[in-house]
Design a protein around this motif. Sequence first.
Motif, PDB file in Angstrom:
ATOM      1  N   PRO A  63      14.131  23.132 -15.035  1.00 14.73           N
ATOM      2  CA  PRO A  63      14.084  24.133 -14.088  1.00 14.73           C
ATOM      3  C   PRO A  63      14.883  24.107 -12.761  1.00 14.73           C
ATOM      4  CG  PRO A  63      12.187  23.625 -14.973  1.00 14.73           C
ATOM      5  CD  PRO A  63      12.822  22.670 -15.416  1.00 14.73           C
ATOM      6  N   ALA A  64      15.355  25.079 -12.241  1.00 19.86           N
ATOM      7  CA  ALA A  64      16.362  25.160 -10.990  1.00 19.86           C
ATOM      8  C   ALA A  64      15.637  24.365  -9.567  1.00 19.86           C
ATOM      9  CB  ALA A  64      16.627  26.357 -10.605  1.00 19.86           C
ATOM     10  N   TRP A  65      14.007  24.388  -9.720  1.00 20.78           N
ATOM     11  CA  TRP A  65      13.583  23.851  -8.654  1.00 20.78           C
ATOM     12  C   TRP A  65      13.641  22.346  -8.518  1.00 20.78           C
ATOM     13  CZ3 TRP A  65       9.188  21.100  -9.708  1.00 20.78           C
ATOM     14  CH2 TRP A  65       8.639  21.636 -11.217  1.00 20.78           C
ATOM     15  N   MET A  66      13.860  21.684  -9.865  1.00 19.42           N
ATOM     16  CA  MET A  66      14.084  20.231  -9.743  1.00 19.42           C
ATOM     17  C   MET A  66      15.202  19.622  -9.381  1.00 19.42           C
ATOM     18  SD  MET A  66      12.025  19.426 -13.465  1.00 19.42           S
ATOM     19  CE  MET A  66      10.404  19.936 -13.715  1.00 19.42           C
ATOM     20  N   LYS A  67      16.188  20.643  -9.144  1.00 20.53           N
ATOM     21  CA  LYS A  67      17.584  20.033  -8.997  1.00 20.53           C
ATOM     22  C   LYS A  67      18.137  20.097  -7.611  1.00 20.53           C
ATOM     23  CE  LYS A  67      20.217  21.165 -12.464  1.00 20.53           C
ATOM     24  NZ  LYS A  67      21.273  22.276 -13.512  1.00 20.53           N
ATOM     25  N   THR A  68      19.033  19.398  -7.536  1.00 19.37           N
ATOM     26  CA  THR A  68      20.030  19.094  -6.147  1.00 19.37           C
ATOM     27  C   THR A  68      20.358  20.529  -5.740  1.00 19.37           C
ATOM     28  OG1 THR A  68      21.852  18.251  -7.188  1.00 19.37           O
ATOM     29  CG2 THR A  68      20.302  16.742  -6.371  1.00 19.37           C
ATOM     30  N   THR A  69      20.930  21.384  -6.632  1.00 15.18           N
ATOM     31  CA  THR A  69      21.588  22.796  -6.358  1.00 15.18           C
ATOM     32  C   THR A  69      20.579  23.766  -6.381  1.00 15.18           C
ATOM     33  OG1 THR A  69      21.881  22.817  -8.864  1.00 15.18           O
ATOM     34  CG2 THR A  69      23.635  21.955  -7.643  1.00 15.18           C
ATOM     35  N   ASP A  70      19.445  23.565  -6.838  1.00 15.85           N
ATOM     36  CA  ASP A  70      18.341  24.748  -6.773  1.00 15.85           C
ATOM     37  C   ASP A  70      18.883  25.845  -7.531  1.00 15.85           C
ATOM     38  OD1 ASP A  70      16.538  23.684  -4.819  1.00 15.85           O
ATOM     39  OD2 ASP A  70      17.924  23.971  -3.263  1.00 15.85           O
ATOM     40  N   THR A  71      19.687  25.390  -8.718  1.00 17.07           N
ATOM     41  CA  THR A  71      20.036  26.628  -9.674  1.00 17.07           C
ATOM     42  C   THR A  71      20.399  25.805 -10.959  1.00 17.07           C
ATOM     43  OG1 THR A  71      22.020  27.869 -10.365  1.00 17.07           O
ATOM     44  CG2 THR A  71      22.614  26.089  -9.148  1.00 17.07           C
ATOM     45  N   MET A  72      20.175  26.517 -12.027  1.00 24.49           N
ATOM     46  CA  MET A  72      20.421  25.831 -13.343  1.00 24.49           C
ATOM     47  C   MET A  72      21.902  25.317 -13.466  1.00 24.49           C
ATOM     48  SD  MET A  72      17.619  27.664 -15.612  1.00 24.49           S
ATOM     49  CE  MET A  72      17.752  26.790 -17.218  1.00 24.49           C
ATOM     50  N   GLY A  98      24.942  23.314 -12.862  1.00 21.83           N
ATOM     51  CA  GLY A  98      25.343  22.148 -12.303  1.00 21.83           C
ATOM     52  C   GLY A  98      24.242  21.534 -11.861  1.00 21.83           C
ATOM     53  N   GLY A  99      24.643  20.579 -10.750  1.00 23.74           N
ATOM     54  CA  GLY A  99      23.645  19.758 -10.094  1.00 23.74           C
ATOM     55  C   GLY A  99      23.097  18.443 -10.754  1.00 23.74           C
ATOM     56  N   LYS A 100      22.316  17.788 -10.199  1.00 26.55           N
ATOM     57  CA  LYS A 100      21.229  16.647 -10.873  1.00 26.55           C
ATOM     58  C   LYS A 100      19.844  16.840 -10.551  1.00 26.55           C
ATOM     59  CE  LYS A 100      23.399  12.626 -10.053  1.00 26.55           C
ATOM     60  NZ  LYS A 100      23.934  12.185 -11.040  1.00 26.55           N
ATOM     61  N   LEU A 101      19.147  15.878 -11.320  1.00 26.08           N
ATOM     62  CA  LEU A 101      17.791  15.975 -11.262  1.00 26.08           C
ATOM     63  C   LEU A 101      17.375  15.101 -10.012  1.00 26.08           C
ATOM     64  CD1 LEU A 101      15.037  16.656 -12.722  1.00 26.08           C
ATOM     65  CD2 LEU A 101      15.194  14.310 -13.827  1.00 26.08           C
ATOM     66  N   LYS A 102      16.688  15.787  -9.163  1.00 26.24           N
ATOM     67  CA  LYS A 102      16.091  15.070  -7.973  1.00 26.24           C
ATOM     68  C   LYS A 102      15.024  13.914  -8.351  1.00 26.24           C
ATOM     69  CE  LYS A 102      16.152  19.032  -4.739  1.00 26.24           C
ATOM     70  NZ  LYS A 102      15.417  19.960  -3.892  1.00 26.24           N
ATOM     71  N   PRO A 110      24.101  26.856 -17.816  1.00 26.58           N
ATOM     72  CA  PRO A 110      23.260  25.744 -17.298  1.00 26.58           C
ATOM     73  C   PRO A 110      23.828  24.507 -17.718  1.00 26.58           C
ATOM     74  CG  PRO A 110      22.127  27.717 -18.461  1.00 26.58           C
ATOM     75  CD  PRO A 110      23.435  28.046 -18.489  1.00 26.58           C
ATOM     76  N   SER A 111      23.606  23.467 -16.774  1.00 24.42           N
ATOM     77  CA  SER A 111      24.336  22.016 -16.988  1.00 24.42           C
ATOM     78  C   SER A 111      23.769  21.294 -16.134  1.00 24.42           C
ATOM     79  CB  SER A 111      25.751  21.983 -16.766  1.00 24.42           C
ATOM     80  OG  SER A 111      25.967  22.529 -15.554  1.00 24.42           O
ATOM     81  N   MET A 112      23.786  19.908 -16.261  1.00 28.55           N
ATOM     82  CA  MET A 112      23.145  18.745 -15.357  1.00 28.55           C
ATOM     83  C   MET A 112      23.876  17.618 -15.521  1.00 28.55           C
ATOM     84  SD  MET A 112      19.575  17.526 -14.203  1.00 28.55           S
ATOM     85  CE  MET A 112      19.438  16.361 -15.670  1.00 28.55           C
ATOM     86  N   GLU A 113      24.632  16.928 -14.574  1.00 30.33           N
ATOM     87  CA  GLU A 113      24.911  15.525 -14.801  1.00 30.33           C
ATOM     88  C   GLU A 113      23.756  14.660 -14.772  1.00 30.33           C
ATOM     89  OE1 GLU A 113      28.682  13.253 -12.667  1.00 30.33           O
ATOM     90  OE2 GLU A 113      27.049  13.255 -11.487  1.00 30.33           O
ATOM     91  N   PHE A 114      23.877  13.724 -15.787  1.00 35.25           N
ATOM     92  CA  PHE A 114      22.797  12.616 -15.966  1.00 35.25           C
ATOM     93  C   PHE A 114      23.526  11.496 -16.376  1.00 35.25           C
ATOM     94  CE2 PHE A 114      18.054  12.606 -17.558  1.00 35.25           C
ATOM     95  CZ  PHE A 114      17.831  12.267 -16.447  1.00 35.25           C
TER      96      PHE A 114
END
Length: 447
Positions: A150-159, A161-165, A207-211
């Motif tokens: 979910p976007a609220w879990m991420k550094t970008t506040d969007t689904m 890109g970004g990373k998991l906080k 939707p994506s995320m670097e992990f």
Amino acid sequence: MITITAYQSTGPKDLFQHVNLKDCSTEESETIEIDRSQLFQEIDGFGASFTDSSAYLIDQVLSPQDKEGLMTQLFHREKGIGLSVIRNPMGASDYARSLYSYDDQPAGQSDVELKDFSIDHDRESILPLTKWAIDINPDISVFASPWSPPAWMKTTDTMNGGKLKEEYYESYGNYFVKFIQAYEQAGVPISAVTPQNEPLYMPLHYPSMEFLAHEEARFIKDYLKPAFLRQGISTKIIAYDHNWDRIDYAFDVLDEASESIDGIAWHWYGGRPISQSRVHHEYPQIDTHFTEGSGGEWIPAFEPAFSNLMRTGIDVMRNYAKSFVLWNMALDEHNGPTVPGFGKSTCRGIVTINQETKKLDYTLDYYGLAHFSKWVKKGAKRIGSTTNQFVKNVAFLNTDGTVVSVLFNDSHVPQSIRLKLDGQIIKQLIIPEKGAMTLVIESKGVE
């Protein structure tokens, strides 16, 4: 007594056709030997994904008659090609009609305890089709992979890109628990999950995320696996879920968390399938899975695309994969639908469903999968088989004793083959140029 049933593909109008084999050989015949005493990995199966787009097209665009016919052709073990692995996205992927997770919140808000968690989106089409597939073929395994939390879990506040906080690692572990429990209650057991689809690719148009490897290892070891153990969840955890060309990721995540990991998943968009074997030999207790490969406009249809599917599928299975899973189960005449802002899509589905005409077409990927899935059953084991520079081959032993050999002539001239089973010549045959052949070998009264 040995009987051999053959299915052959030689071109766009001659796909997976039953053929009567004639004995024919030349002095230049190459020998392929199948050895039932050499046993390798156990097979889970072959399949594709009910993405949001695929499920919508099949469930809401097709007529009831065409929908039932397609589901039978995809999953029935006798009337169809018997697909036995479904890999579904957890939330939106690039092939979805909207951006969504299972716990969306207004901007600036969070839901650490996941009180608003819901799989209601999937109840529209994804869950009913997945349950229907299991009813048709009870041997089906369902894998699940998120493209983004979910976007609220991420550094970008969007689904996108970004990373998991860091502060949401525990919540994200519980997110998987709730997903598995909700699907179980809905009648769909989840066999395996991956923590992140393509963790080293972070596009901003879907939707994506670097992990990174050390982050995924920590998440699995300290949060996901403990959450599963607390809730008595036996779903397997499969790490990586990305291309062959970053074998370092697979080794890094296993070096840090192998005791909490059941398998490594691979995609075909970079590198070579030999990476699967290299990891397997260092970590033989870890399962190998191939979880995504899409055909598309970047490889022209028909011959180059079909050849790529057959040669790659054989190589994937020879390199210890327990599964071979393509991408979208269905796409439309524009290679969609895709999420808003995606741009031009070039991927190809297992079938094409025209949204304007409602016409259903089976693509070359369907028939390529059929060469494996129709006769290689869940629980089969890969067995020893030789190949040569022209004819690729992989062989399997089903639990009922039948042997299945999948061959592909990767040359531009017919190839004469002398086929041996456990040292005995059982057939001499010719495989047409760029032709695929599946042989089902039954031994009666012969050990």
